[in-house]
Write a protein that holds these residues in place. Sequence first.
Motif, mmCIF file in Angstrom:
data_model
loop_
_atom_site.group_PDB
_atom_site.id
_atom_site.type_symbol
_atom_site.label_atom_id
_atom_site.label_comp_id
_atom_site.label_asym_id
_atom_site.label_seq_id
_atom_site.Cartn_x
_atom_site.Cartn_y
_atom_site.Cartn_z
ATOM 1 N N PRO A 122 -9.922 -2.462 0.873
ATOM 2 C CA PRO A 122 -9.284 -1.166 0.623
ATOM 3 C C PRO A 122 -9.578 -0.625 -0.773
ATOM 4 C CG PRO A 122 -7.719 -2.732 1.568
ATOM 5 C CD PRO A 122 -8.946 -3.512 1.201
ATOM 6 N N VAL A 123 -9.855 0.668 -0.825
ATOM 7 C CA VAL A 123 -10.007 1.372 -2.099
ATOM 8 C C VAL A 123 -8.631 1.791 -2.606
ATOM 9 C CG1 VAL A 123 -11.069 3.364 -3.235
ATOM 10 C CG2 VAL A 123 -12.291 2.187 -1.395
ATOM 11 N N TYR A 124 -7.718 2.041 -1.665
ATOM 12 C CA TYR A 124 -6.327 2.376 -1.994
ATOM 13 C C TYR A 124 -5.433 1.914 -0.852
ATOM 14 C CZ TYR A 124 -7.449 6.348 1.085
ATOM 15 O OH TYR A 124 -7.863 7.122 2.131
ATOM 16 N N LEU A 125 -4.144 1.793 -1.143
ATOM 17 C CA LEU A 125 -3.156 1.372 -0.146
ATOM 18 C C LEU A 125 -1.990 2.352 -0.125
ATOM 19 C CD1 LEU A 125 -3.019 -2.491 -0.831
ATOM 20 C CD2 LEU A 125 -4.039 -1.375 1.152
ATOM 21 N N PRO A 126 -1.365 2.589 1.027
ATOM 22 C CA PRO A 126 -1.834 2.126 2.342
ATOM 23 C C PRO A 126 -3.070 2.903 2.786
ATOM 24 C CG PRO A 126 0.087 3.541 2.608
ATOM 25 C CD PRO A 126 -0.089 3.352 1.118
ATOM 26 N N GLU A 129 -6.530 7.135 7.742
ATOM 27 C CA GLU A 129 -7.726 7.284 8.570
ATOM 28 C C GLU A 129 -8.885 7.951 7.841
ATOM 29 O OE1 GLU A 129 -4.156 6.923 11.244
ATOM 30 O OE2 GLU A 129 -4.646 8.027 9.405
ATOM 31 N N ARG A 130 -8.616 8.549 6.682
ATOM 32 C CA ARG A 130 -9.688 9.172 5.889
ATOM 33 C C ARG A 130 -10.331 8.188 4.920
ATOM 34 N NH1 ARG A 130 -5.962 13.927 3.705
ATOM 35 N NH2 ARG A 130 -4.617 12.090 3.645
ATOM 36 N N HIS A 131 -9.810 6.978 4.875
ATOM 37 C CA HIS A 131 -10.341 5.944 3.977
ATOM 38 C C HIS A 131 -11.803 5.642 4.324
ATOM 39 C CE1 HIS A 131 -10.958 1.900 2.303
ATOM 40 N NE2 HIS A 131 -9.932 2.132 1.512
ATOM 41 N N PRO A 132 -12.644 5.366 3.322
ATOM 42 C CA PRO A 132 -14.038 5.009 3.621
ATOM 43 C C PRO A 132 -14.126 3.819 4.580
ATOM 44 C CG PRO A 132 -13.740 5.335 1.257
ATOM 45 C CD PRO A 132 -12.374 5.395 1.870
ATOM 46 N N CYS A 226 -4.428 14.368 22.711
ATOM 47 C CA CYS A 226 -4.706 14.339 21.273
ATOM 48 C C CYS A 226 -5.895 13.426 20.987
ATOM 49 C CB CYS A 226 -3.461 13.864 20.529
ATOM 50 S SG CYS A 226 -3.542 14.113 18.758
ATOM 51 N N ARG A 227 -7.061 14.020 20.828
ATOM 52 C CA ARG A 227 -8.245 13.225 20.511
ATOM 53 C C ARG A 227 -8.260 12.885 19.022
ATOM 54 N NH1 ARG A 227 -13.026 16.138 24.185
ATOM 55 N NH2 ARG A 227 -11.654 16.559 25.954
ATOM 56 N N GLY A 228 -8.744 11.691 18.712
ATOM 57 C CA GLY A 228 -8.836 11.315 17.312
ATOM 58 C C GLY A 228 -8.688 9.829 17.095
ATOM 59 N N CYS A 271 -2.908 -2.921 4.282
ATOM 60 C CA CYS A 271 -1.756 -2.191 4.805
ATOM 61 C C CYS A 271 -2.254 -0.846 5.306
ATOM 62 C CB CYS A 271 -0.701 -1.997 3.717
ATOM 63 S SG CYS A 271 0.784 -1.138 4.300
ATOM 64 N N LEU A 272 -1.917 -0.510 6.545
ATOM 65 C CA LEU A 272 -2.387 0.737 7.144
ATOM 66 C C LEU A 272 -1.280 1.782 7.187
ATOM 67 C CD1 LEU A 272 -4.527 -0.472 10.198
ATOM 68 C CD2 LEU A 272 -5.194 -0.212 7.800
ATOM 69 N N ASN A 273 -1.622 2.996 6.811
ATOM 70 C CA ASN A 273 -0.709 4.131 6.892
ATOM 71 C C ASN A 273 -0.663 4.623 8.348
ATOM 72 O OD1 ASN A 273 0.256 6.867 6.889
ATOM 73 N ND2 ASN A 273 -0.126 6.965 4.695
ATOM 74 N N ASN A 274 0.536 4.681 8.935
ATOM 75 C CA ASN A 274 0.644 5.068 10.341
ATOM 76 C C ASN A 274 1.230 6.472 10.555
ATOM 77 O OD1 ASN A 274 3.423 4.855 9.955
ATOM 78 N ND2 ASN A 274 3.607 2.883 10.998
ATOM 79 N N LEU A 275 1.281 7.283 9.497
ATOM 80 C CA LEU A 275 1.934 8.587 9.589
ATOM 81 C C LEU A 275 1.238 9.536 10.569
ATOM 82 C CD1 LEU A 275 2.953 9.273 5.874
ATOM 83 C CD2 LEU A 275 4.383 8.461 7.771
#
Length: 302
Positions: A122-126, A129-132, A226-228, A271-275
Amino acid sequence: MKVLVVGGAGFIGSHVVDALVKKGYEIVVVDNLSSGKKDFLHPGAAFYSLNILDEGFVTIFEKERPDAVFHLAAQINVQKSIENSRLDAEVNILGTLKILELCKKHDCKLIYSSSAAVYGNPVYLPVDERHPVKPLSNYGISKYTPEMYISLYSQQYDVDYTILRYANVYGPRQDAEGEGGVVSIFMKKMINNEPPIIFGNGEQTRDFIYVEDVAAANIAAMEKDCRGVFNISSNQEMTINSLVDEINSSLKTKLAPIHKKFRAGDILHSCLNNLLAQNKLGWEPRFSFKEGLKKTVDSYRQ
């Protein structure tokens, strides 16, 4: 509505099937039982014992005509992906491409199970989906490559889809012999009064999500238009030392872990952001870690 669950006799897949049956869907399961088990199969589901790379897999689509497909079949062993890259790619990439072609032909929605392994360090937490995306393993590459095919097929052929990237899933039916299921690995040892083994100082963190919450996310992905790509996680970090404490508390034991040398290549914090899943899929975890752990302990004791 008829639903095909590929890998429906496996750890996560069997929980998805259970959730679908409760909602009244007609279920067809395909699983070669390489890691899945017949005991996990719901009696209300039609079952085909088959590898997705087999020619006979095509005829199942012709016969059953599913409206939606959950793709949970995969080669999930990271070490095996390194030792046998070709097998890893055949199952995870070519297998998914075959399913994708069939979804295109039969106008099926595809819900694809991906992994936090696609992100790498991870470059940042959490991590959102835009994370590299920068996988550290062959497994991570073989889970991400199908994502790109799925997105392309959606653009070119209007294939409907949802991609779910899971954090560390735990719960009943998880294989304690594998490398990924640290909760089940620790629990198996500690139930047998053996100390768990931690590689490093135990302050590395993971994001643990209970399997029934993951199953609910799959259902939401199918039912929502909802595609994505969506992270499916608890959005909370837990140290491995804290994990041992929680299992000790649940088992009423006092087992001290054995610390060994940190393994090169292991991610320190995850840690994944689930928002996005909360906002777009209308999904969020129902089970706290303590609640999920209690249900897992009860299942192991049974």
